[in-house]
Design an enzyme around this catalytic site. Structure first.
Site, PDB file in Angstrom:
ATOM      1  N   ARG A 106       0.836  -1.207   0.000  1.00 14.64           N
ATOM      2  CA  ARG A 106       0.000   0.000   0.000  1.00 14.64           C
ATOM      3  C   ARG A 106       0.866   1.249   0.000  1.00 14.64           C
ATOM      4  O   ARG A 106       0.571   2.229  -0.712  1.00 14.64           O
ATOM      5  CB  ARG A 106      -0.928  -0.005   1.211  1.00 14.64           C
ATOM      6  N   SER A 129      -6.780   2.366   0.055  1.00 14.82           N
ATOM      7  CA  SER A 129      -6.902   1.986   1.473  1.00 14.82           C
ATOM      8  C   SER A 129      -6.777   0.473   1.622  1.00 14.82           C
ATOM      9  O   SER A 129      -6.845  -0.269   0.640  1.00 14.82           O
ATOM     10  CB  SER A 129      -8.253   2.451   2.027  1.00 14.82           C
ATOM     11  N   SER A 164     -18.079  -5.470   5.103  1.00 16.33           N
ATOM     12  CA  SER A 164     -18.340  -4.491   6.163  1.00 16.33           C
ATOM     13  C   SER A 164     -17.064  -4.319   6.983  1.00 16.33           C
ATOM     14  O   SER A 164     -16.516  -5.292   7.495  1.00 16.33           O
ATOM     15  CB  SER A 164     -19.489  -4.967   7.066  1.00 16.33           C
ATOM     16  N   ASN A 165     -16.597  -3.070   7.118  1.00 16.20           N
ATOM     17  CA  ASN A 165     -15.315  -2.798   7.780  1.00 16.20           C
ATOM     18  C   ASN A 165     -15.530  -1.836   8.936  1.00 16.20           C
ATOM     19  O   ASN A 165     -15.980  -0.709   8.739  1.00 16.20           O
ATOM     20  CB  ASN A 165     -14.325  -2.204   6.760  1.00 16.20           C
ATOM     21  N   GLY A 214     -11.822  -6.397  10.551  1.00 19.55           N
ATOM     22  CA  GLY A 214     -11.424  -5.726  11.777  1.00 19.55           C
ATOM     23  C   GLY A 214     -10.223  -4.818  11.586  1.00 19.55           C
ATOM     24  O   GLY A 214      -9.716  -4.631  10.481  1.00 19.55           O
ATOM     25  N   HIS A 250     -26.031 -21.176   5.691  1.00 25.50           N
ATOM     26  CA  HIS A 250     -25.747 -22.612   5.603  1.00 25.50           C
ATOM     27  C   HIS A 250     -26.616 -23.319   4.562  1.00 25.50           C
ATOM     28  O   HIS A 250     -26.347 -24.459   4.190  1.00 25.50           O
ATOM     29  CB  HIS A 250     -25.937 -23.266   6.978  1.00 25.50           C
ATOM     30  N   ASP A 306     -21.568 -24.579   2.515  1.00 31.14           N
ATOM     31  CA  ASP A 306     -21.112 -25.519   3.541  1.00 31.14           C
ATOM     32  C   ASP A 306     -19.842 -24.987   4.198  1.00 31.14           C
ATOM     33  O   ASP A 306     -19.131 -24.143   3.628  1.00 31.14           O
ATOM     34  CB  ASP A 306     -20.841 -26.891   2.930  1.00 31.14           C
TER      35      ASP A 306
END
Length: 545
Positions: free
Chosen positions: A363, A375, A466-467, A491, A518, A522
Site C-alpha cells: 500500500r 486503502s 463491512s469494515n 477488523g 448454511h 457448507d
C-alpha cells in the site's frame, strides 16, 4: 381534467415515503419535468418530478409526514377547477408514479374498480385476499372465524391468513353480514383474489362471484390498507378493537400505532372497550406510574438528619429523562430486512487471522504514485472479488427451488450514514483496478452520506464487505445482506507479537470473519474461500497474476 398524483414507489423495497420538502406550493404552475418535492425513501432522499402539467391545486401529504405508497400526494389540474369530488374519494386518471416502478395490476385496480363497484348491489362489498407483506404474492386461509350468515362488525377478525412470512389475523373494515366465502380453509389463492362478500342480510349476490376478476371489483382489503393511514381511519379504531384472549394482547390498529410511536407497552395499558379492549383513548390517557422513587426520597432524608453520626448514604434523586426519536424510513427498513435475514437464513461464522506486513508495504508503494490513494479496505475488496471468481458458490443466493450461482461479481460496501447503514454496489468488481475501487468507494460513500445515491446504485450486490477497523474494532460478526449468501467483516490492523520462522517478532495482523448462509454454503466451502482470500491479502502481488 384534474389528475391525482400518488406517493411513488421509488425503490424496490419502498412501502412508504416521507415528504422532506415541497418545491411547489398550491397555486404554482407545474410543467412536465418540474421537481414537485423531495421524498425520503428507505434508501435515500430523492427528487420527484411531475409527469403532468397544470396548476398545483391540492397537497395531500405535508412536509415531514409519512404515508404509504399510492397515497394521495397532490392534485394537478386547471386553475380554479373544482376538485371536491376527488377529495371526497371520486375517480381520477392514473397516478403519477413512474411507469417502471408502479405495478400494472395497481393501475388496473384503480381504474377498473369504480366501474365494477357500480354493478354491485347496494351496500355489498367485495373483500379480496390482502397483501399482508411486501413480498406476499399469494395467501392461504388457515382458519375462518366467521361463517356465512354471521354478522360482521368493523374490526371483527374475519380469518387467519398464512402469508410467506407468518400467519396473521385479517380484520374486517366493513360492517354487514358475511354473504359468501370465496376461499375455503386450507386453500391458497393469489393476492386480490375473491376472499369474501359482505353486505346487508338477504341481499341477492348471484352472479357477483362468477363475474369477479382479480383487481377489477370493489375491494375492501386494498382500501383497508389505505384506511389505516388516512385521516378517515379516526372513526375506525373505536369499533375496530380487539380483545386480550389467551395471554395475547390485542388492540385497535390505531391504538397499536399510537402505542408504538409513544413507546408504550400494551401490556401496561388497561382497556376500556368491550371485554377490556384497548382503544385510542386508553393510549392517549395512559400515564406510567413513576413516582415511587421520588416519594421515597423524603423519608430517607429525614432518617439521615436524625442520625448525624452515621455515614452518609447516597440517596438517588433526580429527574427521569428520556428522548423519543422518530424512526426514519431507512431505520425501519434496516430493522425489517436484518430481522428477516437473521431469522430466515441459518447463519454461521468462520474467523481467520491474516498477516498484514506485506500488504502495508504494498500500500505504501502504491500510494507513493502521484494522485493515487488506496486503502486497506480497497485491497480487501479486490482480494474478495478475485477469491469469489475461484469460489463461485460463495457468490450465490438461495431460492426455494434452486440455488443461483452468480458468475459476475458485484460487491456491496457497507457505509455508515447518519440514519443507519446503506450498501452501495461496485458493479463487476473483479474487473476494476485497486485505484478504480478506491475512487469508486470514496465517491459512493460521499454521496451516500449526503443521501444522493440512486436506488440502482444500491441494488444487485452478490457479496458484501463491512469494515469497522477504522473504529478500532478488532473482530465482529455481521448479519448477511440478503439475497447475498455471505458477508465479510473486517477488523482493525493490530501490532502484536507473532511467531515467524520459530522466532517471536513484532507483526501486524487483521481478523476477518465470514458470515455464511448454511443453506447455500457448507463449512468447507467457506473455509476454502478464506484460505484463498488470506493468500491474496498476505501476498498482494498474487492479485496481479
Amino acid at each position: 381534467m384534474a389528475i391525482k398524483v400518488t406517493m411513488p414507489r421509488l425503490s424496490d423495497t419502498m412501502t412508504e415515503g416521507t415528504v422532506a420538502t415541497w418545491l411547489k406550493k398550491i397555486g404554482d404552475k407545474v410543467s412536465e419535468g418540474d421537481i414537485l418535492a423531495e421524498i425520503e425513501t428507505d434508501k435515500a432522499t430523492m427528487e420527484f418530478e411531475s409527469f403532468n402539467e397544470g396548476t398545483l391545486l391540492h397537497i395531500g401529504i405535508q412536509e415531514g409526514e409519512t404515508a404509504p405508497v399510492d397515497s394521495l400526494l397532490a392534485i394537478i389540474g386547471k386553475e380554479g377547477e373544482d376538485i371536491s369530488a376527488l377529495l371526497a374519494g371520486g375517480d381520477a386518471p392514473a397516478a403519477e408514479a413512474p411507469k417502471a416502478d408502479a405495478p400494472a395490476a395497481e393501475a388496473k385496480t384503480e381504474t377498473a374498480a369504480p366501474a365494477k363497484a357500480a354493478e354491485l348491489p347496494k351496500g355489498v362489498i367485495v373483500v379480496t385476499m390482502p397483501r399482508l407483506s411486501d413480498t406476499m404474492t399469494e395467501g392461504t386461509v388457515a382458519t375462518w372465524l366467521k361463517k356465512v350468515g354471521d354478522t360482521v362488525a368493523e374490526g371483527d377478525i374475519l380469518a387467519e391468513i398464512e402469508t410467506d412470512k407468518a400467519t396473521m389475523e385479517f380484520e374486517s373494515f366493513n360492517a354487514g353480514t358475511l354473504l359468501y366465502i370465496g376461499i375455503q380453509e386450507g386453500s391458497t389463492a393469489p393476492v386480490d383474489s375473491l376472499l369474501a362478500i359482505i353486505g346487508p342480510a338477504g341481499t341477492d349476490i348471484s352472479g357477483v362471484a362468477d363475474n369477479f376478476t382479480a383487481g377489477g371489483a370493489a375491494t375492501a382489503s386494498a382500501p383497508a390498507a389505505e384506511e389505516k393511514a388516512a385521516p378517515a381511519a379516526e372513526k375506525a379504531p373505536e369499533a375496530a378493537t380487539e380483545t386480550s384472549n389467551g395471554g395475547r394482547i390485542l388492540a385497535s390498529p390505531l391504538a397499536k400505532k399510537i402505542a408504538s410511536d409513544k413507546g408504550i407497552q400494551l401490556s401496561q395499558v388497561k382497556g376500556s372497550g368491550e371485554n377490556g379492549r384497548i382503544v385510542k383513548s386508553d393510549i392517549e390517557n395512559f400515564t406510567p406510574a413513576a413516582q415511587a422513587q421520588t416519594s421515597a426520597v423524603a423519608p430517607a432524608a429525614k432518617q439521615e438528619a436524625s442520625a448525624p453520626a452515621a455515614p452518609k448514604v447516597f440517596v438517588p434523586a433526580g429527574e427521569v429523562y428520556t428522548e423519543e426519536i422518530k424512526n426514519s424510513q431507512m431505520r425501519k427498513i434496516i430493522a425489517k430486512r436484518l430481522a428477516e435475514s437473521l431469522f430466515t437464513a441459518p447463519h454461521y461464522n468462520l474467523v481467520i487471522e491474516v498477516s498484514m506486513d506485506e500488504a502495508m508495504q504494498a500500500r505504501a508503494a502504491i500510494n507513493s504514485v502521484p494522485d493515487t490513494k488506496v486503502s486497506f479496505n480497497d485491497m480487501v475488496i479486490k482480494a474478495c472479488a478475485l477469491a469469489l471468481k475461484k469460489h463461485p458458490k460463495i457468490n450465490s443466493q438461495w431460492k426455494e427451488d434452486a440455488i443461483i450461482i452468480n458468475h459476475h461479481v458485484n460487491i456491496g460496501v457497507a457505509v455508515a450514514v447518519e440514519d443507519g447503514l446503506v450498501v452501495p454496489v461496485l458493479k463487476f468488481t473483479d474487473a476494476m483496478s485497486l485505484s478504480q475501487i478506491g475512487g469508486s468507494v470514496r465517491d459512493l460513500a460521499g454521496r451516500a452520506k449526503n443521501k444522493k445515491l440512486g436506488p440502482q446504485e444500491m441494488e444487485g450486490s452478490t457479496f458484501t464487505v463491512s469494515n469497522l477497523g477504522m473504529f478500532g474494532i478488532t473482530e465482529f460478526n455481521s448479519i448477511i445482506n440478503q439475497p447475498n449468501s455471505a458477508i465479510l467483516s473486517v477488523g482493525a490492523i493490530v501490532e502484536k507479537p507473532v511467531v515467524k520462522n520459530g522466532q517471536i517478532v513484532v507483526g501486524n495482523t487483521m481478523m476477518l470473519s465470514l458470515a455464511c448462509d448454511h443453506r447455500t454454503i457448507d463449512g468447507a466451502t467457506g473455509a476454502q474461500f478464506l484460505q484463498t482470500l488470506k493468500q491474496y491479502i498476505e501476498s498482494p502481488v498474487t492479485m496481479l497474476a
